[in-house]
Design a protein around this motif. Sequence first.
Motif, PDB file in Angstrom:
ATOM      1  N   ARG A 157       0.766  -1.079   0.076  1.00  0.00           N
ATOM      2  CA  ARG A 157      -0.088  -0.173  -0.028  1.00  0.00           C
ATOM      3  C   ARG A 157       1.050   1.111   0.007  1.00  0.00           C
ATOM      4  O   ARG A 157       1.232   1.792   1.108  1.00  0.00           O
ATOM      5  N   ASN A 158       1.159   1.612  -1.025  1.00  0.00           N
ATOM      6  CA  ASN A 158       2.199   2.797  -1.360  1.00  0.00           C
ATOM      7  C   ASN A 158       1.460   4.009  -2.046  1.00  0.00           C
ATOM      8  O   ASN A 158       0.730   3.858  -2.820  1.00  0.00           O
ATOM      9  N   GLU A 168      -6.397   8.474   7.587  1.00  0.00           N
ATOM     10  CA  GLU A 168      -7.028   7.516   8.397  1.00  0.00           C
ATOM     11  C   GLU A 168      -6.642   6.367   7.912  1.00  0.00           C
ATOM     12  O   GLU A 168      -7.407   5.934   7.016  1.00  0.00           O
ATOM     13  N   VAL A 169      -5.742   5.365   8.194  1.00  0.00           N
ATOM     14  CA  VAL A 169      -5.389   4.237   7.705  1.00  0.00           C
ATOM     15  C   VAL A 169      -5.969   3.163   8.046  1.00  0.00           C
ATOM     16  O   VAL A 169      -6.016   2.645   9.220  1.00  0.00           O
ATOM     17  N   VAL A 176       1.915  -3.192   4.883  1.00  0.00           N
ATOM     18  CA  VAL A 176       2.482  -1.753   5.552  1.00  0.00           C
ATOM     19  C   VAL A 176       1.978  -0.829   4.515  1.00  0.00           C
ATOM     20  O   VAL A 176       1.942  -0.813   3.242  1.00  0.00           O
ATOM     21  N   PHE A 177       1.391   0.433   5.044  1.00  0.00           N
ATOM     22  CA  PHE A 177       1.004   1.481   4.617  1.00  0.00           C
ATOM     23  C   PHE A 177       2.122   2.464   4.487  1.00  0.00           C
ATOM     24  O   PHE A 177       2.515   2.966   5.481  1.00  0.00           O
ATOM     25  N   GLN A 178       2.369   2.960   3.186  1.00  0.00           N
ATOM     26  CA  GLN A 178       3.686   4.100   3.054  1.00  0.00           C
ATOM     27  C   GLN A 178       3.291   5.128   2.330  1.00  0.00           C
ATOM     28  O   GLN A 178       2.723   5.122   1.397  1.00  0.00           O
ATOM     29  N   VAL A 186       6.846   7.850   5.206  1.00  0.00           N
ATOM     30  CA  VAL A 186       6.135   7.420   6.599  1.00  0.00           C
ATOM     31  C   VAL A 186       5.572   6.077   6.409  1.00  0.00           C
ATOM     32  O   VAL A 186       4.946   5.743   5.367  1.00  0.00           O
ATOM     33  N   LYS A 187       5.959   5.299   7.207  1.00  0.00           N
ATOM     34  CA  LYS A 187       5.516   3.858   7.412  1.00  0.00           C
ATOM     35  C   LYS A 187       4.566   3.623   8.433  1.00  0.00           C
ATOM     36  O   LYS A 187       4.643   3.629   9.672  1.00  0.00           O
TER      37      LYS A 187
END
Length: 328
Positions: A157-158, A168-169, A176-178, A186-187
């Motif tokens: 998820r980049n 709001e993840v 991982v959202f980056q 930001v990870k």
Amino acid sequence: MQDKDDLFERRLNDYISGMITGEEMAELFSLVRSSELYRLQYDKAAKLHALFHAPVLEREKDESFQRFRERVQGMDGKKKNRFVVWTRIAVAAILLMALTSVVSVYTYQRVTSHDLLCETVVPLGSQARIMLPDSSIVVLNSGSVLKYPVSFGKKERNVYLAGQGYFEVTKDKAKVFQVYAGETKVKVTGTVFNVRAYLDDVQTEVDLIEGGVNVSVGDKNVFLKPNERAIYNRESGSLVRSGYDTSKSAVWTTGKLSFVNASFRDILKEIERKYNVKIHIMSQQIENESFSGTIHTGMTLQEVFNFIDVDKKYRFDNSGNTIILRDR
């Protein structure tokens, strides 16, 4: 093939109406990726969506709508029916915005022919709220651009940000959202945070509201806890962490501008973005000026100037969208 065409039409109409879910958006992009014809049709529809949501003059909207009506009248059969549906949806969207007094939004999501990126562009004077395919929410501030691959959420998820975004993840420890904002990364796995990374600002700021994030630039990194801020200075190369009331960093999502001992020059830059004007500074004394306060939704530009210039030190000469600030 007919079933595939019908599915594409349904998903495209869902997108235009704003009633599309993250899963359906992923389905739409999968179809777009499978056919050059679908990609071209999507691109045209996305431009139409942008046209009817752009914060433009009423006259320009009327002219554009009239041209679109003429285009529809020149079609026939099933193709015409599809465009009529899109027209009704677009008109409904305009009426909804007028009735609810929502900030004008212009989001143009574009799938490129090469790297298949979805792009959301928010012009000056606007804000946008979008839902990513994993159901994460992003609010984009004026003058911001967000990009993410059509394959978002399948393996990773980049997203790529230029400007300011409130995130709001959705939690997903396996993916991982980056957020890539220039040199800053930001990870997270699931959290709430604000990133400010305008290209014309020296600093990139990351404010953590909930959860935890790792902020890195090259071989430098800091881990943030709630109510902490990371600041990266592009000129010095420094990356520092400090305590901060991060709830204030999300005030802008309500349409307000909040400042705490901010320099006058930085405040004027924010006003430029919010009101889509250009301010030319012809004063030296503003370099030592600072201001704390909140500019509320609905204040006119003149009311804003009166509010921040309480001592009446300056003149704000208006010429269209250009403001010249001078000493009195």
